[in-house]
Enzyme design. Sequence first.
Site, PDB file in Angstrom:
ATOM      1  N   GLU A   1       1.096  -1.346   0.022  1.00 33.92           N
ATOM      2  CA  GLU A   1       0.145   0.400   0.421  1.00 33.92           C
ATOM      3  C   GLU A   1       0.869   1.449   0.318  1.00 33.92           C
ATOM      4  OE1 GLU A   1      -4.190  -1.616   2.332  1.00 33.92           O
ATOM      5  OE2 GLU A   1      -2.484   0.045   3.357  1.00 33.92           O
TER       6      GLU A   1
ATOM      7  N   CYS B   1       3.104   8.581   0.275  1.00 29.85           N
ATOM      8  CA  CYS B   1       3.751   7.692   1.552  1.00 29.85           C
ATOM      9  C   CYS B   1       3.721   6.587   1.083  1.00 29.85           C
ATOM     10  CB  CYS B   1       2.772   7.282   3.237  1.00 29.85           C
ATOM     11  SG  CYS B   1       3.283   6.527   4.264  1.00 29.85           S
TER      12      CYS B   1
ATOM     13  N   CYS C   1       5.955  -6.448   6.945  1.00 29.32           N
ATOM     14  CA  CYS C   1       6.618  -6.257   8.356  1.00 29.32           C
ATOM     15  C   CYS C   1       7.706  -7.013   9.039  1.00 29.32           C
ATOM     16  CB  CYS C   1       5.934  -5.165   9.141  1.00 29.32           C
ATOM     17  SG  CYS C   1       7.398  -4.245  10.009  1.00 29.32           S
TER      18      CYS C   1
ATOM     19  N   CYS D   1       5.139  -4.596  15.859  1.00 28.84           N
ATOM     20  CA  CYS D   1       4.692  -2.796  16.844  1.00 28.84           C
ATOM     21  C   CYS D   1       3.084  -3.303  17.159  1.00 28.84           C
ATOM     22  CB  CYS D   1       5.484  -2.034  16.383  1.00 28.84           C
ATOM     23  SG  CYS D   1       6.821  -1.868  15.835  1.00 28.84           S
TER      24      CYS D   1
ATOM     25  N   CYS E   1       0.814  -1.012  15.297  1.00 24.42           N
ATOM     26  CA  CYS E   1       0.342  -0.975  13.518  1.00 24.42           C
ATOM     27  C   CYS E   1      -0.439  -2.558  13.179  1.00 24.42           C
ATOM     28  CB  CYS E   1       1.995  -0.539  13.866  1.00 24.42           C
ATOM     29  SG  CYS E   1       1.822  -0.487  11.976  1.00 24.42           S
TER      30      CYS E   1
ATOM     31  N   CYS F   1      -1.857   7.022   9.645  1.00 21.67           N
ATOM     32  CA  CYS F   1      -0.957   6.033   9.983  1.00 21.67           C
ATOM     33  C   CYS F   1      -0.648   4.922  10.805  1.00 21.67           C
ATOM     34  CB  CYS F   1       0.361   7.498  11.249  1.00 21.67           C
ATOM     35  SG  CYS F   1       1.363   7.527  11.741  1.00 21.67           S
TER      36      CYS F   1
END
Length: 351
Positions: free
Chosen positions: A96, A109, A116, A120, A123, A341
């Site tokens: 994305e 962005c 990933c 975290c 997220c 975010c």
Amino acid sequence: MDTQITKTDIRSLSLEDLKKRFLDLGEKAFRANQVYEWLWKKSAFSFDEMSNLSKPLREKLNELFVINAVKVNTSQFSSDKTIKNTFVLHDKHLIEGVLIPTTERMTACVSSQVGCSLTCKFCATGYMERKRNLNADEIYDQVVLIDQQAKEHYGIPLSNIVYMGMGEPLLNYSNVLKSIDRITAEDGLNMSYKRITVSTAGIAKMIKKLGDDDVKFNLALSLHAANDSKRNEIMPINEQNSLAALAEALKYYFAKTKNPVTYEYIIFNNFNDELEDAKELARFCKHVPCKVNIIEYNPIAFADFTNAAVDKTEIFANYLKKQGVITNIRRSRGKDIDAACGQLAVKEENK
């Protein structure tokens, strides 16, 4: 038999490598220069677009090489004009990228990994498996496609790029730096380094490497707590990259580059929003010249955090300002389409 397997990804070659390949094919070296310009300056996604090459040469290029162009799979439009894209890669993986328009700037962005490897807790991407790193050209393509959207929908070209999408940029170090080279090069997109920000969750040895490589772009650190026990709780990477280790790395980075650092601080209700948290953050800010962006928390399905109250956020920010820390409160964009975010997670990849 599928000949695709034997084709070379032409954008993986340097200009010198490309010249050598052309000479081996019996072509003149200046033809390699023309192709390189089509690939990186004119952002050609196919050999057929290369109109100053002969048809036989274009056919030869199609036989020997491939351009693994990124394509827009879907686009969602937020009520605040943010556009979230799902991009499809040549191997069918999805990532994305987001266009964030404001009155002052048009920001892309971009993602640096498929998924990933960090976990975290706040997220959405952190709940995905990391499938692979993106190549430099795949990062570059996101910028090209988002720039096209900015011009098409708002009549304004991109002004800024943030490496804050899916993945940890410093765990894909060489491809991220190569993508920035192509984006900033005169024979590339010719954008300014100062318009590019790379955001990291905090990998001390790689921050030092940025210093050794004397990078010109901006560095942002996703801090979110200036207290090791709290940071360990929400960012397991802190267990191997403590605040003391990060402070040492940042001092080294600043000594080498003279670039100030931005700290990103998502403010969570009843977790890191007290005056004591602000005091700890102000102390951490003394290590190197910096500014702080306080960011609204954007809810995700996997976590039960909530955003701090508006009045507590203001008190927190005002304390930092009184301590001489440049502080901004950032309002979320694209929250209604999961483009804000911490919300990027390709649903199709999570089957």
